[in-house]
Design a protein around this motif. Sequence first.
Motif, PDB file in Angstrom:
ATOM      1  N   TYR A 145       0.862  -1.183   0.000  1.00 57.40           N
ATOM      2  CA  TYR A 145       0.000   0.000   0.000  1.00 57.40           C
ATOM      3  C   TYR A 145       0.896   1.231   0.000  1.00 57.40           C
ATOM      4  O   TYR A 145       1.961   1.226   0.628  1.00 57.40           O
ATOM      5  N   TYR A 146       0.470   2.280  -0.695  1.00 56.31           N
ATOM      6  CA  TYR A 146       1.250   3.515  -0.666  1.00 56.31           C
ATOM      7  C   TYR A 146       0.311   4.723  -0.572  1.00 56.31           C
ATOM      8  O   TYR A 146      -0.832   4.696  -1.026  1.00 56.31           O
ATOM      9  N   ASN A 147       0.822   5.760   0.023  1.00 58.35           N
ATOM     10  CA  ASN A 147       0.083   7.013   0.209  1.00 58.35           C
ATOM     11  C   ASN A 147       1.105   8.139   0.107  1.00 58.35           C
ATOM     12  O   ASN A 147       1.890   8.354   1.032  1.00 58.35           O
ATOM     13  N   ILE A 148       1.125   8.820  -1.035  1.00 59.81           N
ATOM     14  CA  ILE A 148       2.160   9.824  -1.265  1.00 59.81           C
ATOM     15  C   ILE A 148       1.531  11.164  -1.662  1.00 59.81           C
ATOM     16  O   ILE A 148       0.417  11.209  -2.190  1.00 59.81           O
ATOM     17  N   ASN A 149       2.263  12.233  -1.408  1.00 57.87           N
ATOM     18  CA  ASN A 149       1.820  13.596  -1.735  1.00 57.87           C
ATOM     19  C   ASN A 149       2.820  14.255  -2.692  1.00 57.87           C
ATOM     20  O   ASN A 149       3.795  14.857  -2.245  1.00 57.87           O
ATOM     21  N   PRO A 150       2.600  14.140  -4.005  1.00 56.45           N
ATOM     22  CA  PRO A 150       3.506  14.806  -4.962  1.00 56.45           C
ATOM     23  C   PRO A 150       3.518  16.317  -4.776  1.00 56.45           C
ATOM     24  O   PRO A 150       4.545  16.960  -4.970  1.00 56.45           O
ATOM     25  N   THR A 151       2.360  16.885  -4.425  1.00 59.34           N
ATOM     26  CA  THR A 151       2.271  18.312  -4.125  1.00 59.34           C
ATOM     27  C   THR A 151       1.431  18.478  -2.858  1.00 59.34           C
ATOM     28  O   THR A 151       0.832  17.521  -2.366  1.00 59.34           O
ATOM     29  N   ARG A 152       1.356  19.692  -2.373  1.00 55.42           N
ATOM     30  CA  ARG A 152       0.625  19.955  -1.134  1.00 55.42           C
ATOM     31  C   ARG A 152      -0.865  19.706  -1.294  1.00 55.42           C
ATOM     32  O   ARG A 152      -1.542  19.360  -0.323  1.00 55.42           O
ATOM     33  N   LYS A 153      -1.391  19.846  -2.502  1.00 58.43           N
ATOM     34  CA  LYS A 153      -2.815  19.705  -2.724  1.00 58.43           C
ATOM     35  C   LYS A 153      -3.185  18.460  -3.525  1.00 58.43           C
ATOM     36  O   LYS A 153      -4.317  18.338  -3.992  1.00 58.43           O
ATOM     37  N   LEU A 154      -2.251  17.536  -3.682  1.00 58.68           N
ATOM     38  CA  LEU A 154      -2.531  16.310  -4.428  1.00 58.68           C
ATOM     39  C   LEU A 154      -2.007  15.107  -3.658  1.00 58.68           C
ATOM     40  O   LEU A 154      -0.844  15.095  -3.242  1.00 58.68           O
ATOM     41  N   LYS A 155      -2.874  14.116  -3.468  1.00 55.44           N
ATOM     42  CA  LYS A 155      -2.485  12.882  -2.790  1.00 55.44           C
ATOM     43  C   LYS A 155      -2.811  11.694  -3.688  1.00 55.44           C
ATOM     44  O   LYS A 155      -3.896  11.598  -4.247  1.00 55.44           O
ATOM     45  N   LEU A 156      -1.841  10.780  -3.837  1.00 55.21           N
ATOM     46  CA  LEU A 156      -2.037   9.543  -4.574  1.00 55.21           C
ATOM     47  C   LEU A 156      -2.020   8.379  -3.602  1.00 55.21           C
ATOM     48  O   LEU A 156      -1.101   8.244  -2.792  1.00 55.21           O
ATOM     49  N   GLU A 157      -3.037   7.539  -3.691  1.00 50.82           N
ATOM     50  CA  GLU A 157      -3.178   6.416  -2.763  1.00 50.82           C
ATOM     51  C   GLU A 157      -3.501   5.167  -3.566  1.00 50.82           C
ATOM     52  O   GLU A 157      -4.355   5.193  -4.457  1.00 50.82           O
ATOM     53  N   GLY A 158      -2.820   4.090  -3.289  1.00 51.73           N
ATOM     54  CA  GLY A 158      -3.062   2.877  -4.049  1.00 51.73           C
ATOM     55  C   GLY A 158      -2.573   1.640  -3.349  1.00 51.73           C
ATOM     56  O   GLY A 158      -1.869   1.700  -2.328  1.00 51.73           O
ATOM     57  N   SER A 159      -2.945   0.480  -3.896  1.00 52.43           N
ATOM     58  CA  SER A 159      -2.531  -0.787  -3.304  1.00 52.43           C
ATOM     59  C   SER A 159      -2.621  -1.891  -4.344  1.00 52.43           C
ATOM     60  O   SER A 159      -3.334  -1.773  -5.344  1.00 52.43           O
ATOM     61  N   PHE A 160      -1.873  -2.953  -4.078  1.00 51.13           N
ATOM     62  CA  PHE A 160      -1.950  -4.167  -4.890  1.00 51.13           C
ATOM     63  C   PHE A 160      -1.737  -5.368  -3.976  1.00 51.13           C
ATOM     64  O   PHE A 160      -0.790  -5.377  -3.177  1.00 51.13           O
ATOM     65  N   TYR A 161      -2.641  -6.350  -4.079  1.00 48.91           N
ATOM     66  CA  TYR A 161      -2.536  -7.566  -3.265  1.00 48.91           C
ATOM     67  C   TYR A 161      -2.796  -8.791  -4.124  1.00 48.91           C
ATOM     68  O   TYR A 161      -3.609  -8.747  -5.060  1.00 48.91           O
ATOM     69  N   HIS A 162      -2.108  -9.879  -3.795  1.00 51.60           N
ATOM     70  CA  HIS A 162      -2.277 -11.154  -4.500  1.00 51.60           C
ATOM     71  C   HIS A 162      -2.596 -12.233  -3.484  1.00 51.60           C
ATOM     72  O   HIS A 162      -1.975 -12.297  -2.411  1.00 51.60           O
ATOM     73  N   GLN A 163      -3.571 -13.082  -3.821  1.00 56.73           N
ATOM     74  CA  GLN A 163      -3.938 -14.206  -2.959  1.00 56.73           C
ATOM     75  C   GLN A 163      -3.592 -15.517  -3.643  1.00 56.73           C
ATOM     76  O   GLN A 163      -3.808 -15.679  -4.849  1.00 56.73           O
ATOM     77  N   PHE A 164      -3.086 -16.449  -2.843  1.00 60.31           N
ATOM     78  CA  PHE A 164      -2.756 -17.775  -3.361  1.00 60.31           C
ATOM     79  C   PHE A 164      -2.887 -18.791  -2.238  1.00 60.31           C
ATOM     80  O   PHE A 164      -3.091 -18.437  -1.077  1.00 60.31           O
ATOM     81  N   GLY A 165      -2.787 -20.054  -2.578  1.00 56.05           N
ATOM     82  CA  GLY A 165      -2.992 -21.128  -1.607  1.00 56.05           C
ATOM     83  C   GLY A 165      -4.323 -21.796  -1.860  1.00 56.05           C
ATOM     84  O   GLY A 165      -4.625 -22.203  -2.996  1.00 56.05           O
TER      85      GLY A 165
END
Length: 453
Positions: free
Chosen positions: A248-268
């Motif tokens: 998971y990531y949560n980053i702020n390229p600028t003071r008024k912009l936030k990018l949030e995302g994630s990637f998950y994989h399930q197995f078994g």
Amino acid sequence: MSLFGYNAANAQFTASGQFRPRTEFRDGYSTLQKKDAETAAFTSQRTRLNVGFTGYRFRFFVAVQDVRVWGQDASTINRTTTAENNGIQLHEAWGEIILNDTVSKIQNLSLKIGRQEISYDDQKVIGGLDWLQQARYHDAVVLKFANKGWTADFGAAFNQNKELLEGTIYNGVPPVTAGYTAGTNGLGTNYKSLEYAYLARKFYFGDISFLFLSDNFNKYSNVTSGTPPVVTKVNEQGIWTRNTTGFYYNINPTRKLKLEGSFYHQFGHDKNGRSLSSDLASLTATAQVGRKLFLAPGIDYLSGNDGTKAVTATSTNNQFDPLYGTPHKFWGNMDYFYASSGFGSQGLLNYFLKTKYNLKDNLTLFADLHAFEAANTLSDGAGGTQNSYLGTELDLKMSYNFTKMVNIEAGYSYMKATNSMASAQVKNVVNANLSPQWAYVMVNIKPNFLNKK
């Protein structure tokens, strides 16, 4: 003056509570209803008491809650004839041992033991599910480390139905309490054991985290007997293990912009022993427009199965299960997808635009628009396929802070569903109302009993 070898002034006692009644009007909430179905109306209530104490190298916390629907209990109970719907529950009860002493350079090293909420990041896969009145907890042990922007948690849980003299078989379905079934994620069964590792790092521009989790389910077999034939689920020794890993990531390229995302994989293997291979991917961009307005477009993808192919015990399951997250926060307030009611196994694409407007310091308005689509092929039941688009949902909400401890919230949701949503592969409702609505009003009072003001 000292108490058991430490300064009594360092001890800290906390006492708080919560009173949260919520009135709902349901005309197709969580699943489509038939056209002639009547609107449901009721009031549910959570009443919670929290008590904590911090002493020398330990913390202690207990949260007791009562969850019930107004009127579900008789006002005068005859104990010989009436069974009360007992909604009282021990929501949290844990002790935390501080392993590092006061002169250590490590910010925190502790062992948290007992019933507790476990929540990470945006709560998409691990969260407290606070929207549900009963919320979610885990009986677990968590080793917690924090220092210089790093966080590392290692947790484990092992469930049993009762004290045993032999074996470790767990049926995963404890007795129903106050009408709530096992689990809060649509599984219908609790895990037998769970282990996870969580690692996070904070940077000046945001934070990034990694999760590896295994939840294990007791093996079983279906035994057919009698006339007419009756199929009985028989639990056996052994487990099926489902593994989930991702970031998971949560980053702020600028003071008024936030990018949030994630990637998950399930197995078994899933809870029924089928081989598992599935994915979740998510991206949200939140932009501040002016001083009061926030816009957040994004997309969620959860893999699913091909609806035109038969499901067998040996086929691979490609449906991603969002574990113990908070679906209400992401996939529409009407909880059509991956909440307490199932919706099918063809996965989900959620295109959304979320808006927030701070009308006043104590009044915030929200408007979210969702476009839902099955992530895989839907069968029409006659050898062909059908439209994968499921519906469009509009969620409106108002949050008003009457005081610092009193909040009033109200919401209205409307969905324009398609025939595909009502089909046998999704909601399986004949002659369905394709324009469901839902509304609620909720009061949330959270007093701090030790606040002198």
